[in-house]
Design a protein around this motif. Sequence first.
Motif, PDB file in Angstrom:
ATOM      1  N   VAL A  96       0.846  -1.189   0.000  1.00  0.00           N
ATOM      2  CA  VAL A  96       0.000   0.000   0.000  1.00  0.00           C
ATOM      3  C   VAL A  96       0.881   1.239   0.000  1.00  0.00           C
ATOM      4  N   THR A  97       0.511   2.227  -0.803  1.00  0.00           N
ATOM      5  CA  THR A  97       1.235   3.502  -0.836  1.00  0.00           C
ATOM      6  C   THR A  97       0.250   4.625  -0.535  1.00  0.00           C
ATOM      7  N   VAL A  98       0.710   5.609   0.235  1.00  0.00           N
ATOM      8  CA  VAL A  98      -0.127   6.743   0.622  1.00  0.00           C
ATOM      9  C   VAL A  98       0.622   8.020   0.274  1.00  0.00           C
ATOM     10  N   THR A  99       0.015   8.890  -0.515  1.00  0.00           N
ATOM     11  CA  THR A  99       0.664  10.145  -0.906  1.00  0.00           C
ATOM     12  C   THR A  99       0.566  11.154   0.231  1.00  0.00           C
ATOM     13  N   PRO A 100       1.535  12.078   0.319  1.00  0.00           N
ATOM     14  CA  PRO A 100       1.493  13.106   1.364  1.00  0.00           C
ATOM     15  C   PRO A 100       0.232  13.965   1.250  1.00  0.00           C
ATOM     16  N   VAL A 101      -0.220  14.459   2.391  1.00  0.00           N
ATOM     17  CA  VAL A 101      -1.447  15.245   2.452  1.00  0.00           C
ATOM     18  C   VAL A 101      -1.103  16.702   2.755  1.00  0.00           C
ATOM     19  N   ALA A 102      -1.779  17.618   2.079  1.00  0.00           N
ATOM     20  CA  ALA A 102      -1.538  19.044   2.309  1.00  0.00           C
ATOM     21  C   ALA A 102      -1.852  19.418   3.752  1.00  0.00           C
ATOM     22  N   GLN A 103      -1.007  20.249   4.332  1.00  0.00           N
ATOM     23  CA  GLN A 103      -1.192  20.698   5.708  1.00  0.00           C
ATOM     24  C   GLN A 103      -2.178  21.870   5.753  1.00  0.00           C
ATOM     25  N   GLY A 104      -2.836  22.019   6.897  1.00  0.00           N
ATOM     26  CA  GLY A 104      -3.681  23.174   7.123  1.00  0.00           C
ATOM     27  C   GLY A 104      -5.073  23.090   6.562  1.00  0.00           C
ATOM     28  N   VAL A 105      -5.491  21.916   6.089  1.00  0.00           N
ATOM     29  CA  VAL A 105      -6.839  21.762   5.539  1.00  0.00           C
ATOM     30  C   VAL A 105      -7.707  21.057   6.569  1.00  0.00           C
ATOM     31  N   SER A 106      -8.875  21.616   6.835  1.00  0.00           N
ATOM     32  CA  SER A 106      -9.785  21.041   7.826  1.00  0.00           C
ATOM     33  C   SER A 106     -11.140  20.730   7.210  1.00  0.00           C
ATOM     34  N   LEU A 107     -11.800  19.726   7.761  1.00  0.00           N
ATOM     35  CA  LEU A 107     -13.137  19.323   7.342  1.00  0.00           C
ATOM     36  C   LEU A 107     -14.059  19.379   8.544  1.00  0.00           C
ATOM     37  N   GLN A 108     -15.324  19.583   8.284  1.00  0.00           N
ATOM     38  CA  GLN A 108     -16.314  19.501   9.356  1.00  0.00           C
ATOM     39  C   GLN A 108     -17.125  18.230   9.115  1.00  0.00           C
ATOM     40  N   VAL A 109     -16.741  17.168   9.830  1.00  0.00           N
ATOM     41  CA  VAL A 109     -17.319  15.850   9.574  1.00  0.00           C
ATOM     42  C   VAL A 109     -17.487  15.090  10.882  1.00  0.00           C
ATOM     43  N   ASP A 110     -18.246  14.011  10.798  1.00  0.00           N
ATOM     44  CA  ASP A 110     -18.309  13.040  11.889  1.00  0.00           C
ATOM     45  C   ASP A 110     -17.110  12.119  11.716  1.00  0.00           C
TER      46      ASP A 110
END
Length: 282
Positions: A151-165
Amino acid sequence: VQGYGDICQAITDLAAELDAPITPDEFRTLNRCLDEVIAEAVTEFSRQRDRSVASEHTERLGIFAHELRNLLNNAQLGYETLKTGTVGIASNTGLMLGRSLLGLRELIDVSLAEVRLDAGTNRRDMVDLAEFMEEIELVAIIQARALFREVTVTPVAQGVSLQVDRQLLAAAIGNLIQNAFKFSRPSGRISIRTDTTSDPSRVRIDIEVECGGLPPAFVDVPFRPYLQRAADRSGLGLGLLIARQGVEANGGILSVRDLPGVGCVFTVDLPIVVSTARDALA
């Protein structure tokens, strides 16, 4: 019910055409008879629906108990063997124990997510996307090692937020990854990519699996309950359905795209509520 209404209308229309007036008493008798059969039809419909729901619930409970028992039996056998000291935790027995424990957790996660969705308990909080995906990556890597997958996972952008459960979304993406492992070829790779640049207002989480492509009919009906297409027939057959419901409960969209001869991509599309990094720069 509509049919009985049509009968009443047809009788009154025919009486008018034949110039055969219906007396008030006759009309009351007609309405009483129609009311009785309508009530009986509604009662029978409710009875059959309740019986169908009860039967489905019993079937689902039976499947859950069967899977739970199998996983517990495997875990118990692995534990008893490890207790003898003749094999180590890195042995095939230890790996079997690990897979059984992962299976138990997955089974419980699906069941809990289903209960929360049925109850409508959807509590949304601010969730940091990078932190959330780190947790998803950690679990995916553990699963990949236990199942001898890559499995490979790409880096995720910092500073992004979601409003989720958080729990429902984690269960949804976790179910997609579990299905990816089930569908993947023995040497197939699972890729998890997060895109926040194509559309500044949304985030796309792609789970791509090298499974050889999907059957044509499956592209149209992947989210039906109890549908199991993989050689691994374990689980409740609810993973993709729970995933879709969990994503939609968080205001997102879940879709699947076929890669003929190669694999398929499941995409979770969610709205971005806050981008703290961009706000700070502004």
